[in-house]
Design a protein around this motif. Sequence first.
Motif, short mmCIF file in Angstrom:
data_model
loop_
_atom_site.label_atom_id
_atom_site.label_comp_id
_atom_site.label_asym_id
_atom_site.label_seq_id
_atom_site.Cartn_x
_atom_site.Cartn_y
_atom_site.Cartn_z
N ASN A 1 0.86 -1.21 -0.03
CA ASN A 1 -0.03 -0.17 0.07
C ASN A 1 0.91 1.49 -0.28
O ASN A 1 0.57 2.10 -0.82
N LYS B 1 2.31 1.67 -3.23
CA LYS B 1 1.24 1.62 -4.45
C LYS B 1 0.92 3.39 -4.29
O LYS B 1 0.41 4.07 -5.24
N TYR B 2 0.39 3.82 -2.99
CA TYR B 2 -0.22 5.13 -2.93
C TYR B 2 0.83 6.19 -2.61
O TYR B 2 0.49 7.18 -2.07
N ASP C 1 4.79 6.36 4.55
CA ASP C 1 5.24 6.99 3.30
C ASP C 1 4.86 8.34 3.11
O ASP C 1 4.23 8.80 4.26
N ILE D 1 -4.61 9.96 3.63
CA ILE D 1 -5.93 9.24 3.64
C ILE D 1 -6.87 10.35 4.37
O ILE D 1 -6.39 10.77 5.58
N ILE E 1 -11.42 2.50 7.38
CA ILE E 1 -10.46 1.85 6.26
C ILE E 1 -10.04 0.35 6.64
O ILE E 1 -9.57 -0.49 5.86
N TYR F 1 -13.42 -2.11 2.20
CA TYR F 1 -13.47 -0.54 2.03
C TYR F 1 -12.20 -0.09 1.29
O TYR F 1 -11.15 -0.43 1.51
N ARG F 2 -12.86 0.81 0.43
CA ARG F 2 -11.55 1.68 -0.38
C ARG F 2 -11.89 3.15 -0.42
O ARG F 2 -13.17 3.30 -0.45
N THR F 3 -10.94 3.73 -0.55
CA THR F 3 -11.26 5.31 -0.61
C THR F 3 -11.78 5.34 -2.06
O THR F 3 -11.60 4.79 -2.87
N ALA G 1 -9.49 5.52 -5.11
CA ALA G 1 -8.58 4.37 -5.22
C ALA G 1 -9.71 3.37 -5.89
O ALA G 1 -9.13 2.29 -6.16
N GLY H 1 -6.78 -3.92 -6.28
CA GLY H 1 -7.44 -4.38 -4.87
C GLY H 1 -8.56 -4.44 -4.79
O GLY H 1 -9.52 -3.91 -5.36
N LEU H 2 -9.11 -5.29 -3.76
CA LEU H 2 -10.52 -5.42 -3.45
C LEU H 2 -10.78 -4.73 -2.17
O LEU H 2 -11.82 -4.59 -1.71
N GLY H 3 -10.02 -4.07 -1.54
CA GLY H 3 -10.31 -3.44 -0.11
C GLY H 3 -10.04 -4.43 1.14
O GLY H 3 -10.91 -4.19 1.95
N GLY I 1 -6.93 -5.92 1.80
CA GLY I 1 -5.62 -5.80 2.40
C GLY I 1 -5.67 -5.38 4.02
O GLY I 1 -5.04 -6.30 4.90
N LEU I 2 -6.09 -4.26 4.21
CA LEU I 2 -6.10 -3.73 5.89
C LEU I 2 -7.01 -4.58 6.44
O LEU I 2 -6.43 -4.83 7.69
N SER J 1 1.05 9.03 4.86
CA SER J 1 0.21 8.08 5.76
C SER J 1 1.50 7.00 6.71
O SER J 1 2.47 6.65 6.21
P1 ADP Z 1 -6.46 -2.87 -1.25
O1 ADP Z 1 -6.05 -4.16 -1.26
O2 ADP Z 1 -7.86 -2.40 -1.86
O3 ADP Z 1 -5.34 -1.76 -1.33
P2 ADP Z 1 -6.67 -2.13 1.63
O4 ADP Z 1 -7.65 -2.62 2.57
O5 ADP Z 1 -5.10 -2.54 1.49
O6 ADP Z 1 -7.46 -2.44 0.25
O7 ADP Z 1 -6.83 -0.64 1.40
C1 ADP Z 1 -7.83 0.13 1.61
C2 ADP Z 1 -7.92 1.66 0.93
O8 ADP Z 1 -7.21 2.35 1.91
C3 ADP Z 1 -7.20 1.64 -0.32
O9 ADP Z 1 -7.90 1.46 -1.41
C4 ADP Z 1 -6.40 2.89 -0.29
O10 ADP Z 1 -7.34 3.71 -0.92
C5 ADP Z 1 -6.44 3.22 1.05
N1 ADP Z 1 -4.82 3.06 1.77
C6 ADP Z 1 -4.49 2.04 2.21
N2 ADP Z 1 -3.24 2.34 2.53
C7 ADP Z 1 -2.90 3.26 2.26
C8 ADP Z 1 -1.78 4.45 1.88
N3 ADP Z 1 -0.74 4.22 2.43
N4 ADP Z 1 -1.98 5.54 1.53
C9 ADP Z 1 -3.01 6.02 1.13
N5 ADP Z 1 -4.24 5.18 0.95
C10 ADP Z 1 -3.97 3.93 1.55
#
Ligand code: ADP
Length: 493
Positions: free
Chosen positions: A389, A392-393, A417, A422, A430, A435-437, A440, A445-447, A449-450, A474
């Motif tokens: 993440n 990626k972001y 990073d 966010i 999150i 849940y995805r922003t 994004a 990604g499917l939202g 990961g976190l 973040s």
């Molecule tokens: P995904 O697998 O879709 O990335 P995550 O659960 O990892 O899903 O993340 C959820 C959302 O949180 C992402 O869609 C992204 O918008 C936001 N996000 C996660 N990590 C970061 C980060 N380091 N900086 C900015 N946005 C983030």
Amino acid sequence: MADESVTVLLVEDNPSDARLVREMLVDVGAAQFELVHVEQLSDALESLAQESFDVVLLDLSLPDTHGMDTLVQMYTAYPGTPVVVLTGMSDVDLAVKALQEGAQDYLVKSRVDGNSLLRSIRYAVERKRAEEERSSLLAREAAARTEAEAAHQRVLDILESINDAFVALNHQWRFTYVNREAEKILRRSWAELIDKCIWEVFPEALGSKTYREFHRAVTEQVTVESQEFILQASLWLEIRAYPAPGGLSVYLRDITERKRAEQFREEYIHNVSHDLRAPLTIIRGHANMIQRSANNVDRVCKSAEAIVTSVERMNAMIQDLVDSARLEASQLWPDIRAVSLAAFVSELLERVAGLMDSGRVKVHIRQDLPPVGADPNLLERILMNLLTNALKYSSPETEVLVRAKATGNEVVVSVADRGVGIAAEDMARIFERFYRTRGAREAEGLGLGLFIAKMLVEAQAGRIWGESEPGKGSAFSFTIPIAKPNVSQQQGH
Ligand code: ADP
């Protein structure tokens, strides 16, 4: 009565009077009399203690008592005994008093004959029987009423205790019963509902599906079922109505949660299939390209690369789905070992160098940090999620910093990073599944990961949280307990 024997207690101290009575009764002979003769009141009371008599013929002048006292004593000891007073005294006042006191009749010896004595006895016996019958009837009635009330109360108790809301409506659509749960669901008090017409209390329901179904239940005498969204209460109700002799019995159940889950599932399937299709579209595009440019090695190689990347993306998404399903089913048994974080993180970054831009990752972890108690596999997945993440972001020229420091009996690991950041309202949600922003939405990604990272951290007795400043970057941090001394050391990885 003629056929049944009548038990008579004669209380008479004068032997010739006693004989006279006995003879009179024998003469009339209409019934069989069982006569017991005693001479004083104390003996009479004793006899009554031993057996019950249909009638007592009582002389008021006895050796141990006299006048009204005789009767009073008798009634005090045996209230309700049918007594016919038989006396030598012709005294109207006394007669009236005796009758007032409860005597069945008052006979003057000199004027009585067999027939009048018989009539008197018969009357006394009949009256006693009628009274007995009446009181047993009353007792039965009272018992039946008590039982009916208890049964009614039991039904009410059941209706009050069930989780379903229950109401009864009569033929005029008025509420005749409302249980506590129904008050809650309908958001009206008992007083606001009882005796009121349902369509007046809820005019918005006129013409609704429920309205039509209720009428169908009544006209066709069938059970009906409907689901209705109550806009005013933003509530989904499952409504079941049964025709009853008095009108309709209606059960209501709040199924909002279930409906939400169904909605969620639908959205989920929609999102997941949409996201899984995206890399497939890329694969198809590049496969077509390969077909068309078989001679152009460069192009073929580029397309093959794109295909591999897309396949990996799909793979990762499918892995996330499987993981989240497994985690939800609690199929996670961490294998906790003592892990030295400095070595663990640098070894991990070396290993994934080909998969991610790990050159951007800087590690600040002291070599002497105490080892943590963690499952190395789970720890790797947490770190990979956070690192992916972070990379990626954030833009490729910025660094991602991994730090770890001990506080108390745990270590806090953070991945920071200098990326897009966010917004606070996103940060609050999150870690939710899927849940995805907003920005994004189209990113890979499917939202999950976190969501997965949180589950994995918690499975190892830790906490996870994020901090962010939009536009600046973040940082995601999680805790892991410091390893207990007896935990075995991690054996390579
Ligand atoms: P995904 O697998 O879709 O990335 P995550 O659960 O990892 O899903 O993340 C959820 C959302 O949180 C992402 O869609 C992204 O918008 C936001 N996000 C996660 N990590 C970061 C980060 N380091 N900086 C900015 N946005 C983030």
